[in-house]
Write a protein that holds these residues in place. Structure first.
Motif, PDB file in Angstrom:
ATOM      1  N   THR A   1       0.867  -1.174   0.061  1.00  0.00           N
ATOM      2  CA  THR A   1      -0.035  -0.033   0.111  1.00  0.00           C
ATOM      3  C   THR A   1       0.878   1.402  -0.109  1.00  0.00           C
ATOM      4  N   ALA A   2       1.773   1.271  -1.000  1.00  0.00           N
ATOM      5  CA  ALA A   2       2.520   2.517  -1.135  1.00  0.00           C
ATOM      6  C   ALA A   2       1.890   3.617  -1.667  1.00  0.00           C
ATOM      7  N   ALA A   3       2.421   4.823  -1.356  1.00  0.00           N
ATOM      8  CA  ALA A   3       1.603   6.026  -1.585  1.00  0.00           C
ATOM      9  C   ALA A   3       1.629   6.314  -3.056  1.00  0.00           C
ATOM     10  N   ARG A   4       0.654   6.210  -3.815  1.00  0.00           N
ATOM     11  CA  ARG A   4       0.621   6.452  -5.172  1.00  0.00           C
ATOM     12  C   ARG A   4       0.731   7.798  -5.604  1.00  0.00           C
ATOM     13  N   GLY A   5       1.778   7.961  -6.769  1.00  0.00           N
ATOM     14  CA  GLY A   5       2.144   9.410  -6.908  1.00  0.00           C
ATOM     15  C   GLY A   5       2.834  10.123  -6.064  1.00  0.00           C
ATOM     16  N   GLY A   6       3.617   9.278  -5.237  1.00  0.00           N
ATOM     17  CA  GLY A   6       4.582  10.240  -4.080  1.00  0.00           C
ATOM     18  C   GLY A   6       5.658  10.039  -4.904  1.00  0.00           C
ATOM     19  N   ASP A   7       6.760  10.968  -3.972  1.00  0.00           N
ATOM     20  CA  ASP A   7       8.019  11.222  -4.744  1.00  0.00           C
ATOM     21  C   ASP A   7       8.769   9.945  -5.359  1.00  0.00           C
ATOM     22  N   GLU A   8       8.788   8.758  -4.537  1.00  0.00           N
ATOM     23  CA  GLU A   8       9.595   7.546  -5.142  1.00  0.00           C
ATOM     24  C   GLU A   8       9.047   7.424  -6.667  1.00  0.00           C
ATOM     25  N   ALA A   9       7.415   7.325  -6.524  1.00  0.00           N
ATOM     26  CA  ALA A   9       7.080   6.967  -7.986  1.00  0.00           C
ATOM     27  C   ALA A   9       7.381   7.937  -8.913  1.00  0.00           C
ATOM     28  N   ARG A  10       7.464   9.159  -8.496  1.00  0.00           N
ATOM     29  CA  ARG A  10       7.697  10.216  -9.539  1.00  0.00           C
ATOM     30  C   ARG A  10       8.994  10.250 -10.061  1.00  0.00           C
ATOM     31  N   ARG A  11      10.089   9.762  -9.247  1.00  0.00           N
ATOM     32  CA  ARG A  11      11.641   9.569  -9.633  1.00  0.00           C
ATOM     33  C   ARG A  11      11.598   8.212 -10.525  1.00  0.00           C
ATOM     34  N   LEU A  12      10.783   7.284 -10.158  1.00  0.00           N
ATOM     35  CA  LEU A  12      10.843   6.095 -10.848  1.00  0.00           C
ATOM     36  C   LEU A  12      10.397   6.269 -12.463  1.00  0.00           C
ATOM     37  N   ARG A  13       9.348   7.081 -12.470  1.00  0.00           N
ATOM     38  CA  ARG A  13       8.660   7.325 -13.766  1.00  0.00           C
ATOM     39  C   ARG A  13       9.656   8.235 -14.613  1.00  0.00           C
ATOM     40  N   GLU A  14      10.215   9.274 -14.020  1.00  0.00           N
ATOM     41  CA  GLU A  14      11.392  10.063 -14.640  1.00  0.00           C
ATOM     42  C   GLU A  14      12.776   9.321 -15.176  1.00  0.00           C
TER      43      GLU A  14
ATOM     44  N   TYR B   1       4.303  -0.539  -8.544  1.00  0.00           N
ATOM     45  CA  TYR B   1       2.873  -0.418  -8.196  1.00  0.00           C
ATOM     46  C   TYR B   1       2.515   0.896  -7.988  1.00  0.00           C
ATOM     47  N   ALA B   2       3.416   1.586  -7.242  1.00  0.00           N
ATOM     48  CA  ALA B   2       3.096   3.159  -6.649  1.00  0.00           C
ATOM     49  C   ALA B   2       3.107   3.934  -8.105  1.00  0.00           C
ATOM     50  N   ALA B   3       3.685   3.577  -9.165  1.00  0.00           N
ATOM     51  CA  ALA B   3       3.874   4.361 -10.308  1.00  0.00           C
ATOM     52  C   ALA B   3       2.892   3.872 -11.505  1.00  0.00           C
ATOM     53  N   ALA B   4       2.197   3.073 -10.936  1.00  0.00           N
ATOM     54  CA  ALA B   4       1.522   2.387 -12.060  1.00  0.00           C
ATOM     55  C   ALA B   4      -0.243   3.069 -12.181  1.00  0.00           C
ATOM     56  N   ASP B   5      -0.487   3.044 -13.399  1.00  0.00           N
ATOM     57  CA  ASP B   5      -2.070   3.428 -13.572  1.00  0.00           C
ATOM     58  C   ASP B   5      -3.002   2.213 -13.850  1.00  0.00           C
ATOM     59  N   VAL B   6      -2.353   1.050 -14.305  1.00  0.00           N
ATOM     60  CA  VAL B   6      -3.136  -0.202 -14.510  1.00  0.00           C
ATOM     61  C   VAL B   6      -2.208  -1.235 -14.567  1.00  0.00           C
ATOM     62  N   LEU B   7      -2.309  -2.497 -14.408  1.00  0.00           N
ATOM     63  CA  LEU B   7      -1.766  -3.566 -14.362  1.00  0.00           C
ATOM     64  C   LEU B   7      -2.133  -4.282 -15.456  1.00  0.00           C
ATOM     65  N   ALA B   8      -1.468  -4.931 -16.653  1.00  0.00           N
ATOM     66  CA  ALA B   8      -2.082  -5.782 -17.556  1.00  0.00           C
ATOM     67  C   ALA B   8      -1.257  -7.162 -17.170  1.00  0.00           C
ATOM     68  N   LEU B   9      -2.277  -8.193 -17.277  1.00  0.00           N
ATOM     69  CA  LEU B   9      -1.986  -9.627 -16.740  1.00  0.00           C
ATOM     70  C   LEU B   9      -2.445 -10.553 -17.987  1.00  0.00           C
ATOM     71  N   PRO B  10      -1.580 -10.513 -19.186  1.00  0.00           N
ATOM     72  CA  PRO B  10      -2.270 -11.081 -20.322  1.00  0.00           C
ATOM     73  C   PRO B  10      -2.014 -12.876 -20.533  1.00  0.00           C
ATOM     74  N   SER B  11      -1.719 -13.371 -19.437  1.00  0.00           N
ATOM     75  CA  SER B  11      -1.293 -14.785 -19.252  1.00  0.00           C
ATOM     76  C   SER B  11      -2.118 -15.794 -20.005  1.00  0.00           C
ATOM     77  N   HIS B  12      -1.407 -16.916 -20.649  1.00  0.00           N
ATOM     78  CA  HIS B  12      -2.242 -17.938 -21.039  1.00  0.00           C
ATOM     79  C   HIS B  12      -2.478 -18.915 -20.033  1.00  0.00           C
ATOM     80  N   SER B  13      -1.672 -18.930 -18.931  1.00  0.00           N
ATOM     81  CA  SER B  13      -2.033 -19.906 -18.067  1.00  0.00           C
ATOM     82  C   SER B  13      -1.865 -19.309 -16.533  1.00  0.00           C
ATOM     83  N   GLU B  14      -2.460 -19.398 -15.599  1.00  0.00           N
ATOM     84  CA  GLU B  14      -1.885 -18.967 -14.391  1.00  0.00           C
ATOM     85  C   GLU B  14      -2.651 -19.936 -13.104  1.00  0.00           C
TER      86      GLU B  14
END
Length: 418
Positions: free
Chosen positions: A208-221, A303-316
Motif C-alpha cells: 500500500t505504497a503512496a500512489r504518485g509520491g516522490d519515489e513513484a515520480r522519480r521512478l517514472r522519470e 505499483y506506486a507508479a502504475a495506472d493499470v496492471l496488465a496480466l495477459p497470461s495464457h496460464s496462471e
C-alpha cells in the motif's frame, strides 16, 4: 498427535535458487507459523524447516550446526537460501553434482532422519519425485504443493510427467486453484478427496505504497515517462505462457484506436521471450511506448507508479502479481485463466478478458485509462477483498488444519477446502 505432544515438526522440500512466487510464499508461511497467535486451544506449536538443493562450489548442510552450508566467503549458496535464513528459517542445503544426482536420495534421507519431521511437504516436480523415490511417503505423512505447469517445450512436458508417478501417492495435494485441482484428477490421477485448494496469500500492508509520491515520480522519470503519460505495468517472467506478445499487440491496437490515450508500458522481468517481444513491439509501432525494465529486487515502487496492471497470461494458478496489484490499489486488466476468475470478479474487482483476445485487452485498458471513476472503484473493491480474504494469517490457519489432521492419523481422508 506429535512425538512429544507439544510441537508438530514439518520439513519443506523445495528446489529454488531465486525468490520466486512459490519460494516467497513458503518463506512467508514459515515466518507466520512461528509468530501466529493465538493458535486454537490445545493445538501444538509448529516448527518448520526447509531442505533445498544446490549445484555448485558451495558446500551443503544446515545453518544450525548440522554441517557446512555456505560458500568459500561464508555467503549463502543462492538467493533463496539467503532469504530464508534472513527470515530466521532453518535451511538444510543438499549438494548435488548434476540434475538427479543419485546421491541426493541418501542425503535427503539423512536430513529427514536428523530433523525427524512429523510431516514432509514437497514443492514442485523434482521434490515430489525425490520424496516418492526415497520411500519417505511410506514412513511419514506427505503433503505435495502443486503450483501448476509453466514450461511448454517437449523436454519440460516430459519432465512434468513425473508428477503422474509421484502425486497419486501423496496423502494430500495442495494446489492453488480449482482449475488445477481438476487437472490433477484428470491428468495425474490424484483422487479428488485428497486435493485441497488454497489460493496464495498476500501481506497487503507491504504494497500500500503512496500512489504518485516522490519515489513513484522519480521512478517514472528514470524510465522516461513523460508528464501526462499513463503507466501500464506488466510484471512477470518473459516466457511464452505469460502472454507478453499478446499485450504488445493489444497496445498497438490501443494506440491506433485511441490516439488520445498517451501511455507507456513498463515491463518488469526477464526471460527467453524478450527478443521476440521486442520484434513485435517494432512491428506494432510501439517501440517508443515500451520500456523493458529487466529483473528488479523490489517491485513495490512500480505499483506506486502504475495506472493499470496488465496480466495477459495464457496460464496462471493463483498469481501473486494479481494479489499484489489488488493490495496496492492498482486496477487490473487480466486474462481469465486458471485461478484468476476465482480471485477477481469482472467489472467489480478487475476487468477480465479471454486469453489471447488482444482486441478485448486493448478495449479494457482503454476503459480503465480513460474512466477515473471505474479505475477507482475497481482498485478500492480489490483492495478490500484482498485484506479480508487473502491474508497470510488466514492462509496459515487453513494449512495448520491439514497438518493437524494428518499428524493425528488422518492419512488418506478428504482434504478438499470448503
Amino acid at each position: 498427535m506429535t512425538k512429544d505432544g507439544s510441537t508438530l515438526r514439518v520439513l519443506a522440500l523445495m528446489e529454488a535458487t531465486t525468490v520466486s512466487g512459490p519460494a516467497k510464499n513458503l518463506i512467508e508461511f514459515c515466518r507466520r507459523a512461528r509468530t501466529l497467535d493465538p493458535l486454537p486451544s490445545g493445538a501444538p506449536a509448529f516448527e518448520i524447516s526447509i531442505a533445498t538443493f544446490h549445484r555448485g562450489p558451495a558446500d551443503g548442510g544446515s545453518n544450525d550446526g548440522g554441517g557446512p552450508a555456505r560458500g568459500a566467503n561464508g555467503e549463502a549458496p543462492n538467493l533463496f537460501v539467503a532469504a530464508a535464513r534472513a527470515a530466521g528459517v532453518t535451511v538444510d542445503v543438499i549438494p548435488e553434482r548434476f540434475r538427479f544426482d543419485p546421491r541426493v536420495v541418501s542425503e535427503l534421507r539423512r536430513v529427514v532422519a536428523r530433523r525427524a519431521p512429523d510431516i514432509i511437504q514437497s514443492h514442485q516436480i523434482k521434490s515430489h519425485f525425490l520424496v516418492k523415490l526415497a520411500g519417505l511417503w511410506r514412513e511419514r505423512p506427505w503433503i505435495a504443493f502443486h503450483h501448476g505447469y509453466t514450461a511448454t517445450d517437449l523436454k519440460m512436458q516430459l519432465y512434468n510427467r513425473l508428477n503422474r508417478w509421484s502425486l497419486p501417492t501423496c496423502d494430500r495435494v495442495v494446489t492453488v486453484c480449482e482449475a488445477f485441482a481438476r487437472q490433477l484428477t484428470a491428468r495425474e490421477g490424484v483422487r479428488p478427496e485428497r486435493i485441497a485448494v488454497r489460493h496464495n496469500s498476500i501481506k497487503a500492508d507491504g504494497f500500500t505504497a503512496a500512489r504518485g509520491g516522490d519515489e513513484a515520480r522519480r521512478l517514472r522519470e528514470r524510465h522516461g515517462v513523460k508528464e501526462g503519460e499513463r503507466v501500464v505495468l506488466a510484471i512477470g517472467r518473459l516466457s511464452r505462457e505469460k502472454g507478453h506478445a499478446d499485450l504488445i499487440t493489444a497496445l498497438g491496437q490501443l494506440r491506433r484506436a485511441r490516439p488520445d490515450i498517451d501511455f507507456k508500458l513498463l515491463v518488469v522481468g526477464e526471460g527467453p521471450e524478450r527478443p521476440r517481444v521486442e520484434r513485435i513491439a517494432a512491428d506494432e509501432g510501439v517501440t517508443d511506448r515500451v520500456v523493458f525494465v529487466g529483473q528488479v529486487g523490489d517491485v513495490r515502487p512500480y505499483y506506486a507508479a502504475a495506472d493499470v496492471l496488465a496480466l495477459p497470461s495464457h496460464s496462471e494458478g493463483s498469481p501473486n502479481v494479481l494479489l499484489e496489484t489488488m493490495a496496492a490499489g492498482v486496477p487490473a486488466v487480466a486474462a481469465a485463466v486458471g485461478g484468476v476468475p476465482e480471485i477477481a470478479t469482472h467489472e467489480k474487482t478487475a476487468l477480465l478478458v479471454a486469453p489471447r483476445d488482444t482486441a478485448a485487452m486493448a478495449e479494457s485498458l482503454a476503459r480503465v485509462l480513460s474512466d477515473a471513476r471505474l479505475a477507482g472503484e475497481l482498485a478500492a473493491n480489490a483492495s478490500a477483498l484482498v485484506s479480508a480474504d487473502y491474508s497470510p494469517e488466514a492462509y496459515a490457519r487453513s494449512l495448520f488444519g491439514i497438518y493437524r489432521e494428518l499428524a493425528g492419523g488422518g492419512r488418506g481422508k478428504p482434504g478438499r477446502a470448503a
